[in-house]
Design an enzyme around this catalytic site. Structure first.
Site, mmCIF file in Angstrom:
data_model
loop_
_atom_site.group_PDB
_atom_site.id
_atom_site.type_symbol
_atom_site.label_atom_id
_atom_site.label_comp_id
_atom_site.label_asym_id
_atom_site.label_seq_id
_atom_site.Cartn_x
_atom_site.Cartn_y
_atom_site.Cartn_z
ATOM 1 N N ASN A 15 3.861 -3.385 -6.055
ATOM 2 C CA ASN A 15 2.424 -2.868 -5.410
ATOM 3 C C ASN A 15 2.262 -1.512 -6.056
ATOM 4 O O ASN A 15 0.965 -1.119 -6.328
ATOM 5 C CB ASN A 15 2.694 -2.786 -3.749
ATOM 6 C CG ASN A 15 2.145 -3.743 -3.171
ATOM 7 O OD1 ASN A 15 0.987 -4.417 -3.536
ATOM 8 N ND2 ASN A 15 2.872 -4.719 -2.185
ATOM 9 N N MET A 90 11.664 0.698 2.229
ATOM 10 C CA MET A 90 12.353 0.106 3.364
ATOM 11 C C MET A 90 13.364 0.869 4.281
ATOM 12 O O MET A 90 13.917 0.561 4.954
ATOM 13 C CB MET A 90 13.564 -0.933 2.758
ATOM 14 C CG MET A 90 12.829 -2.137 1.720
ATOM 15 S SD MET A 90 11.558 -2.844 2.369
ATOM 16 C CE MET A 90 12.456 -4.103 3.413
ATOM 17 N N HIS A 109 1.774 -4.377 4.805
ATOM 18 C CA HIS A 109 2.561 -5.461 5.551
ATOM 19 C C HIS A 109 2.188 -6.756 5.143
ATOM 20 O O HIS A 109 0.989 -7.119 5.410
ATOM 21 C CB HIS A 109 2.680 -5.261 6.862
ATOM 22 C CG HIS A 109 3.435 -6.025 7.931
ATOM 23 N ND1 HIS A 109 4.797 -5.549 7.901
ATOM 24 C CD2 HIS A 109 3.169 -6.951 8.574
ATOM 25 C CE1 HIS A 109 5.447 -6.718 8.513
ATOM 26 N NE2 HIS A 109 4.559 -7.239 9.345
ATOM 27 N N ASP A 145 5.612 -0.774 12.281
ATOM 28 C CA ASP A 145 4.259 -1.567 11.981
ATOM 29 C C ASP A 145 3.395 -1.403 13.201
ATOM 30 O O ASP A 145 2.511 -2.567 13.460
ATOM 31 C CB ASP A 145 4.978 -3.052 11.522
ATOM 32 C CG ASP A 145 5.477 -3.090 10.433
ATOM 33 O OD1 ASP A 145 5.458 -2.275 9.508
ATOM 34 O OD2 ASP A 145 6.471 -3.794 10.428
ATOM 35 N N GLU A 172 -0.387 -11.223 -4.443
ATOM 36 C CA GLU A 172 -1.755 -10.980 -5.140
ATOM 37 C C GLU A 172 -2.452 -10.668 -4.364
ATOM 38 O O GLU A 172 -3.472 -9.727 -4.949
ATOM 39 C CB GLU A 172 -2.265 -12.376 -5.740
ATOM 40 C CG GLU A 172 -1.426 -13.098 -6.721
ATOM 41 C CD GLU A 172 -1.560 -14.595 -7.119
ATOM 42 O OE1 GLU A 172 -2.293 -15.121 -6.507
ATOM 43 O OE2 GLU A 172 -1.229 -15.088 -8.355
ATOM 44 N N GLU A 174 -2.113 -8.395 -1.687
ATOM 45 C CA GLU A 174 -1.639 -7.283 -1.526
ATOM 46 C C GLU A 174 -2.242 -6.195 -2.933
ATOM 47 O O GLU A 174 -2.815 -5.034 -2.618
ATOM 48 C CB GLU A 174 -0.272 -6.891 -1.464
ATOM 49 C CG GLU A 174 0.544 -7.660 -0.370
ATOM 50 C CD GLU A 174 2.004 -7.533 -0.169
ATOM 51 O OE1 GLU A 174 2.568 -7.511 0.867
ATOM 52 O OE2 GLU A 174 2.460 -7.356 -1.335
#
Length: 202
Positions: A15, A90, A109, A145, A172, A174
């Site tokens: 990303n 993370m 997410h 989240d 893809e 994202e």
């Protein structure tokens, strides 16, 4: 004045790479003073260095979470960072850090929140047997989240899909949606009605 954006990673940085590519193409207008990771083993660091971006290792292992976040906070402030983008980072950020950067931390997410939070989202959705999953881009708050949702995109799970093919489709999606959402955030194109983020359609 061009916005300053810090990107945090823990792994391959796919990303991150998608955002950097959009910056290089001119689709995304921002400065990226550094890419930071909680581990020196993150493959994305080498990729960032190859693209000419400064990289930093946050001292989670050596000094613990609180000190690592204080280092991050100082780095962001010294570079006049306006947005912090989590791209496969993370670690759960501490409440004090989130409070200091409230409304300025983005996360992506791989599920349609509030369904399937946590770091097993793709597998959890697959094992649950849902027919539609997707991705969510949200502001980070003090929960897991649970921040205000800025953008979502649904992905239909087809009969011929496998876990691997679903994972590829999610990544893809994202890469296409994250930069668009960051661009709108930088441009101040979100307004809020309680938890509802109001924005233009893509």
């Amino acid at each position: 004045m061009t916005a300053s954006v810090a990107i945090l990673i823990s792994g391959k940085g796919t990303n991150m790479k998608a955002l950097l590519d959009r910056k290089e193409s001119g689709d995304l207008s921002c400065e990226i003073p550094f890419i930071a990771s909680d581990t020196s083993k993150a493959e994305g660091l080498l990729l960032a260095q190859a693209m000419g971006i400064k990289t930093e290792i946050l001292p989670y292992k050596e000094k613990g979470k609180e000190e690592a976040e204080r280092v991050l906070d100082e780095m962001c402030r010294s570079h006049h960072v306006q947005w912090i983008v989590l791209a496969g980072f993370m670690r759960i950020l501490s409440p004090w850090f989130v409070n200091r950067w409230e409304g300025k931390i983005l996360n992506i997410h791989p599920a349609l929140l509030p369904s399937f939070p946590g770091n097993r989202a793709i597998l959890d959705a697959w094992e649950y047997g849902v027919k539609v999953t997707g991705i969510t881009i949200h502001l980070v708050d003090r929960g897991m989240d649970s921040g205000i949702i800025l953008a979502q995109k649904a992905i239909v799970i087809k009969e011929e899909d496998t876990l691997d093919s679903l994972t590829t489709k999610i990544h893809e999606t994202e890469h296409d949606l994250y930069w668009k959402t960051l661009k709108k955030a930088i441009e101040g194109r979100y307004s809020f009605d309680g938890r509802r983020a109001i924005n233009d359609s893509y």
